[in-house]
Scaffold this motif. Sequence first.
Motif, mmCIF file in Angstrom:
data_model
loop_
_atom_site.group_PDB
_atom_site.id
_atom_site.type_symbol
_atom_site.label_atom_id
_atom_site.label_comp_id
_atom_site.label_asym_id
_atom_site.label_seq_id
_atom_site.Cartn_x
_atom_site.Cartn_y
_atom_site.Cartn_z
ATOM 1 N N ASN A 9 15.728 4.443 9.260
ATOM 2 C CA ASN A 9 14.506 3.915 8.643
ATOM 3 C C ASN A 9 14.224 2.511 9.175
ATOM 4 N N PRO A 10 13.030 2.287 9.744
ATOM 5 C CA PRO A 10 12.749 0.954 10.297
ATOM 6 C C PRO A 10 12.557 -0.130 9.240
ATOM 7 N N GLY A 11 12.569 0.254 7.978
ATOM 8 C CA GLY A 11 12.408 -0.724 6.902
ATOM 9 C C GLY A 11 11.090 -1.457 6.994
ATOM 10 N N ASP A 12 11.164 -2.792 6.933
ATOM 11 C CA ASP A 12 9.936 -3.591 6.961
ATOM 12 C C ASP A 12 9.620 -4.109 8.371
ATOM 13 N N ALA A 13 10.246 -3.494 9.373
ATOM 14 C CA ALA A 13 10.087 -4.012 10.749
ATOM 15 C C ALA A 13 8.657 -3.936 11.252
ATOM 16 N N LEU A 14 7.854 -3.039 10.701
ATOM 17 C CA LEU A 14 6.492 -2.860 11.223
ATOM 18 C C LEU A 14 5.430 -3.629 10.445
ATOM 19 N N VAL A 15 5.873 -4.433 9.507
ATOM 20 C CA VAL A 15 4.882 -5.227 8.754
ATOM 21 C C VAL A 15 4.128 -6.121 9.738
ATOM 22 N N PRO A 16 2.800 -6.012 9.761
ATOM 23 C CA PRO A 16 2.038 -6.811 10.745
ATOM 24 C C PRO A 16 2.256 -8.307 10.547
ATOM 25 N N ARG B 178 8.269 14.695 7.744
ATOM 26 C CA ARG B 178 6.964 15.369 7.724
ATOM 27 C C ARG B 178 6.515 15.578 6.301
ATOM 28 N N PRO B 179 5.308 15.217 5.969
ATOM 29 C CA PRO B 179 4.228 14.765 6.852
ATOM 30 C C PRO B 179 4.278 13.281 7.247
ATOM 31 N N PHE B 180 5.112 12.471 6.599
ATOM 32 C CA PHE B 180 5.030 11.040 6.906
ATOM 33 C C PHE B 180 6.379 10.483 7.337
ATOM 34 N N VAL B 181 6.355 9.762 8.455
ATOM 35 C CA VAL B 181 7.552 9.047 8.882
ATOM 36 C C VAL B 181 7.621 7.743 8.093
ATOM 37 N N PRO B 182 8.816 7.221 7.863
ATOM 38 C CA PRO B 182 8.906 6.003 7.044
ATOM 39 C C PRO B 182 8.514 4.750 7.823
ATOM 40 N N GLY B 183 8.046 3.772 7.075
ATOM 41 C CA GLY B 183 7.826 2.443 7.644
ATOM 42 C C GLY B 183 6.491 2.199 8.298
ATOM 43 N N VAL B 184 5.603 3.178 8.298
ATOM 44 C CA VAL B 184 4.298 2.983 8.962
ATOM 45 C C VAL B 184 3.428 2.064 8.095
ATOM 46 N N PRO B 185 2.856 1.014 8.694
ATOM 47 C CA PRO B 185 1.974 0.140 7.904
ATOM 48 C C PRO B 185 0.725 0.892 7.432
#
Lengths: 173, 307
Positions: B277-284, B228-235
């Motif tokens: 941490n999802p790392g770069d998994a959410l990169v579009p 909080r406030p930011f979760v990691p890995g969000v694009p």
Amino acid sequence: MLTRQISVATPIFLLIFLIQEAVISQFRLPGGGFSILLIFALIWAVLSQPEVAAVIGFASGILMDLSQSAAGPFGQWTLIMLLGGYAISYIGYGDDNVHTNAIGIVFFIVVANFFVEVAYLITGALLGVSTGSFSQIIINLIGMSVWALLVSPIMLPLFTRLHALIFDSRSVI
Amino acid sequence: MRNGGEGRARLLLVILIVTSLFLITLDLRGVKVIDGFKQGTQTVLSPFQRAGAVVFNPIKDFFSDVTQLGRTSNQIEKLEAENAELKLQLLNRKNADGQLQQLEEILDLAGTAGYKIVNAKVISHGSSQSFSQTITIDSGSNAGIKKNMTVLSQFGLAGVVKDVYPNSALIQLASDPAFKVGARIAGSQQIGILSGQGNRSANLQLLDNSTTINVGDVLLARGSIANRPFVPGVPLGYVSRVDNSAGAIAQTATVRYYTNFSTIGVVAVVVSGPTSNPGDALVPQKPRVAPIPTVTVTVTPSPTASN
């Protein structure tokens, strides 16, 4: 007299505030959109005596501060609207070129809308409120003025009738 | 003006100015009474905003289409040609389908990263009169939403929860001029601070001046302590322009957010972050260009009458 006028005007202002928050805020209009409450308060101020305009500005400023989209500290809009309302009423009150001419009132409202927003930016900068890039500010200022120019003539007949209803009813009776 | 009227008017003006300054001082000093007033107002307003959202959604879509017309004219022309028979059906179901689509994509995004989310509909867009960028959603503390939680759109970060009420919450959009988020570049892991600019573009300031940044680089949220406030890995967005000023202390770039804030209808509030941490998994994923088959025409001379 002042108390009676304010007590009658208060529900009208609350209704306009509700319309602003529940209806106008549904639309993310280009160029920053418009605030019907701001336009209403400015029209009301142009048509009123300076002390009435100051109280109206104060009340509408408090409502604008209560809005969730108000970014600055509580009281910033109150101060600006109070001074803005008083100033435009002081300049325009008693001037028939403004009062008897719809184009004059619209012009007055658009200019006042612009300067109120500029005053908000300046006081915001002094109080540490972030307002975005310079280009975005310019776009918003121009956009809001254009919106005020479009909306004011539509609202003017209704708002002036409401104003006359409250302020002239006693003399009519 | 009657005797004493002018003096009374001046006195009134002074009292009102002092009251305004008093209110500003109270708010800047963090007096809770002011917050109570704002909370009470929002509690009263939220049912009206909900009703307004239901009634005005079709009109809102119309305005949205009009404002997007210039940018998507090619797409519209294509759609007009392809979907003529579906127009009537789309008109009726456009709103519901659009929100469903957004919701599906948000769930995909959250599911990939392992975020626990609460979905919510946007019931009000804040006015830009105060040069701020906010929205109000129809879920609040009753749904488990708390202050400073990450808010997602179907494309990535939408904003952060600024204030919470029992049945609604105020979201500060990532485009708000006061919005700041720690960002890292996918792949190279360079870190910086992304600041909103009042529109879909944002300003990235890298912390290390010796590193390089390229147009097209994808930015992800770095994440905060306890998510909080930011979760990691969000694009967040992608770099659209790099500013290479010779005397600059820190390298800066312009970033275009993935989220289109003017068409946002459904969002998800991350109530619980991922265990890892999802790392770069959410990169579009970059759109794949489907190969177009080349049509080859071979001309075969026909036998002439003279043969």
